[in-house]
Design an enzyme around this catalytic site. Structure first.
Site, short mmCIF file in Angstrom:
data_model
loop_
_atom_site.label_atom_id
_atom_site.label_comp_id
_atom_site.label_asym_id
_atom_site.label_seq_id
_atom_site.Cartn_x
_atom_site.Cartn_y
_atom_site.Cartn_z
N CYS A 50 29.87 62.19 40.12
CA CYS A 50 29.83 61.44 38.87
C CYS A 50 28.40 61.06 38.49
O CYS A 50 28.13 60.71 37.36
CB CYS A 50 30.73 60.21 38.96
N HIS A 99 13.64 68.42 46.38
CA HIS A 99 14.68 67.78 45.59
C HIS A 99 15.99 67.66 46.38
O HIS A 99 16.54 66.56 46.51
CB HIS A 99 14.91 68.54 44.29
#
Lengths: 434, 266
Positions: A50, A99
């Protein structure tokens, strides 16, 4: 081979955008298939939570690969690329590795240090492995990310302190009462926050819940929910001595728990400590309660202060975590480069050998009265020359520590000799060499 | 040889002290683990050193202040290792190990020569008495250390001053539990020590109780701890009051042990 990452997260996109590009977990097979069938995309993993949607992939052509995945993200969800373009970020090579390592270590999370993200990445990788869209590089990459996350977790205290009111309350209770298991929690008032905190206490092992509320039905209802007992509101002071932890959140305008009540309760329980948590505003528990020996009162402000301190602590720990991530990036990148070096060396040798063989054959076929050992001699002569010529370049490639320079050399070799890198299975053996 | 063991013990205790003090500032499991290992090693060296001393002197090293201090330090370390193992309270070591180290250094050179013990000490009751007394002292020292930490932790909680030190120190409940355990071991030991001391006094001086300063102070000590345990068992005294009494009790122990001389002299 290069690793690229394209996606968006809570840092770049509002929830309205995030939900539009999210991939439902039960329908991840189709997009994964489409992803790896894109031009010059070999492997792919889709992470969709989400808070972020990210695609990790391998490609030979960084710029092309990134733009194709950006378009894929838009096309797949039938959105115009312009609608999501400004929210998308992309990383490649070292920056893509950094990342994922940071994401897995929960350094990029909304609440730094929250533990769920690692599980979500594991699930995402599970799908990619199941549908065979991840291969040698992403397999290794993701596993490395898991181990980096684990290292961060064990070597820093990034996730060890509570950053929600409910968790902070449980943490404090442990400091006062030792183990939570077997303890009794009393809820005074049936506020939402109280309920949440009570759930945390139950999860930590609290064995009994007592609920009291001005409307007795509501108390009963909540007590049923927790499998606890309800006490009428005008009698609850008489049951105070049963509680080890008191959570209060009534809407009462004045204090409902006074110091006399607490003193009586403590005497009845032979001074075993009670931990009071006052979440109500205005406050439910007389501030003087904190001065009583063996009673410990924390208001919602005190808990906020704890959380604030924990946040600062986490940020400090995050710095340590970043250092770990940096260290691991170097290691992984070295592996990635070595993976490139080997097939290139093989290709280079093959190319040289081709030329050599061709020339030896040409010479032999046009050599009239050649001595009987001519072929053998020619072979050894040309081989010696070839090996001598190749020795230095190959050694330099093998030794090449700095990822950037090795890449340059490899690139040059590929172009100069028109090499096709040999895609061999370097999986297990190259693993062992690192 | 004793010298080597002695030096080795001091070195290991010093290293363990450093490790345990470091625990207060950074919580690393590795440091805690090594602190414990080094301290256990130091304890072993200490035992060897004590055995060697016994073989030299042919009696337990309890007759002079110096050797007594060393013996007390040994008991303290043994008790601490026990509680550390049981309750995982490394931070208690930050208070106990420096104390043991200090006592050992003060005790100085331990090489004594075999000497003929004065007849007054050649009584089994004397050895019995001193052993029991020292064991109770070590237990009370642990209780006192725990009480200090308790007060510190309580202060942090009451003032909402919840820094890194607060995070590392054990929970109030654990501290309370250790304190109770240590006290309920120490008190019977002290009682037995006083009784056996009285018997020895009868043998040596012809009277069970002479109210010499040592006896008087040990009686005061006994009273403090008796009050503390009685309060705990009947009225549930715990927390700050118990901690303060425990510290007062240990001050009485120190006075008894260091401050006053026996009426019986040798």
């Amino acid at each position: 081979m290069n690793i690229i990452a394209v996606g968006l997260s809570h840092k770049t996109a509002p929830v309205e955008i995030r939900e539009k590009v999210a991939f439902p977990p039960d329908g991840i097979k189709e997009p994964l298939r489409e992803l790896v069938s894109l031009e010059d995309i070999q492997e792919g993993v889709i992470l969709s939570t989400c808070n972020r949607v990210e695609i990790y992939a391998t490609t030979r052509d960084i710029a092309g690969g990134i733009s194709r995945i950006r378009r894929f993200l838009a096309d797949y969800h039938k959105l115009p690329l312009e609608a999501i373009e400004k929210h998308l970020y992309s990383h490649h090579s070292e920056s893509a590795i950094r990342h994922l390592f940071r994401v897995a270590s929960s350094l990029d999370s909304m609440v730094v240090g929250e533990p769920q993200i690692l599980g979500q990445i594991k699930t995402a990788y599970g799908y990619a492995a199941e549908y065979r869209t991840s291969g040698i590089i992403l397999n290794r990459f993701l596993h490395k990310a898991f181990s980096v996350a684990k290292r961060v977790r064990t070597e820093t205290r990034i996730a060890s302190s509570a950053v929600s009111v409910a968790f902070a309350a449980v943490e404090l209770a442990r400091k006062i009462l030792g183990e939570i298991s077997g303890k009794t929690v009393m809820l005074v008032g049936a506020g939402e926050m109280c309920e949440l905190a009570a759930k945390h206490f139950i999860n930590s092992g609290a064995s009994r819940i007592i609920v009291t509320n001005r409307t007795f039905e509501k108390a009963e209802q909540l007590a049923d929910e927790f499998g606890g007992d309800a006490v009428p509101f005008d009698e609850f002071q008489g049951a105070l001595h049963l509680a080890d932890i008191v959570l209060s959140s009534t809407g009462a305008p004045t204090a409902v728990i006074k110091s006399e009540d607490v003193e009586n309760a403590l005497r009845r329980r032979r001074f075993k400590p009670i931990f009071f948590i006052d979440i109500a505003v205005p406050r439910d528990i007389d501030q003087k309660v904190n001065d009583i020996d063996n009673a410990f009162l924390f208001t919602v402000d005190d808990l906020q202060q704890v959380i604030q301190a924990n946040m600062e602590q986490r940020n400090l720990e995050a710095e340590k975590a970043e250092e770990i991530v940096e260290m691991e990036i170097g290691q992984f990148f070295k592996w990635l480069s070595s993976l490139e070096v080997k097939p290139t060396i093989v290709a280079l040798r093959n190319r040289f050998d081709e030329i050599r063989r061709a020339e030896v054959e040409k010479t032999l076929s046009s050599w009239k009265d050649s001595p009987p050992d001519a072929e053998k001699r020619l072979e050894s002569l040309t081989l010696a020359i070839m090996n001598k010529l190749l020795h230095n370049p190959i050694q330099t490639l093998k030794k090449g520590k700095e990822g950037g320079r090795t890449d340059l050399y490899l690139d040059a070799l590929m172009r100069l000799f028109e090499l096709q890198s040999v895609e061999a299975d370097f999986d297990e053996e190259s693993d062992a060499e690192i | 040889m004793a010298h080597i063991f002695h030096v080795l013990t001091i070195a290991l205790y010093a290293a363990a002290t450093a490790a345990y003090l470091a625990c207060l500032f950074c919580s690393s499991d590795t440091i805690i683990l090594w602190g414990r290992r080094i301290l256990a090693g130091g304890c072993f060296a200490h035992i060897l050193s004590t055995i060697h001393l016994v073989s030299l002197k042919r009696h337990l090293p309890l007759t002079e202040m110096q050797e007594s201090l060393s013996f007390l330090a040994l008991l303290l370390v043994v008790f601490f290792l026990f509680f550390e193992r049981k309750y995982r309270v490394a931070t208690l070591g930050s208070f106990i190990t420096p104390l043991a180290l200090l006592m050992l250094i003060v005790s100085g050179g331990l090489h004594g020569e075999a000497r003929e013990l004065p007849p007054i000490l050649q009584s089994n009751w004397f050895w019995f008495h001193t052993m029991l007394a020292f064991m109770s002292y070590a237990a009370f020292a642990i209780a006192c250390g725990v009480a200090v930490i308790y007060l510190l932790q309580r202060h942090f909680l009451k003032k909402k001053n919840l820094g890194p030190l607060f995070r590392r120190l054990p929970s109030l409940e654990t501290l309370d539990e250790i304190s109770y355990r240590a006290l309920s071991a120490g008190f019977p030991l002290l009682t037995a020590a006083i009784i056996s001391g009285a018997i020895w006094s009868e043998q040596a001086a012809g009277s069970y109780w002479t109210w010499d300063p040592k006896q008087t102070w040990s009686f005061v000590t006994w009273l403090v701890y008796a009050a503390l345990l009685h309060g705990r068992l009947t009225a549930g005294w715990r927390g700050r009051r118990a901690a303060i009494l425990s510290i007062i009790g240990f001050i009485a122990v120190l006075v008894t042990f260091l401050g006053v001389k026996h009426g019986i002299s040798w």
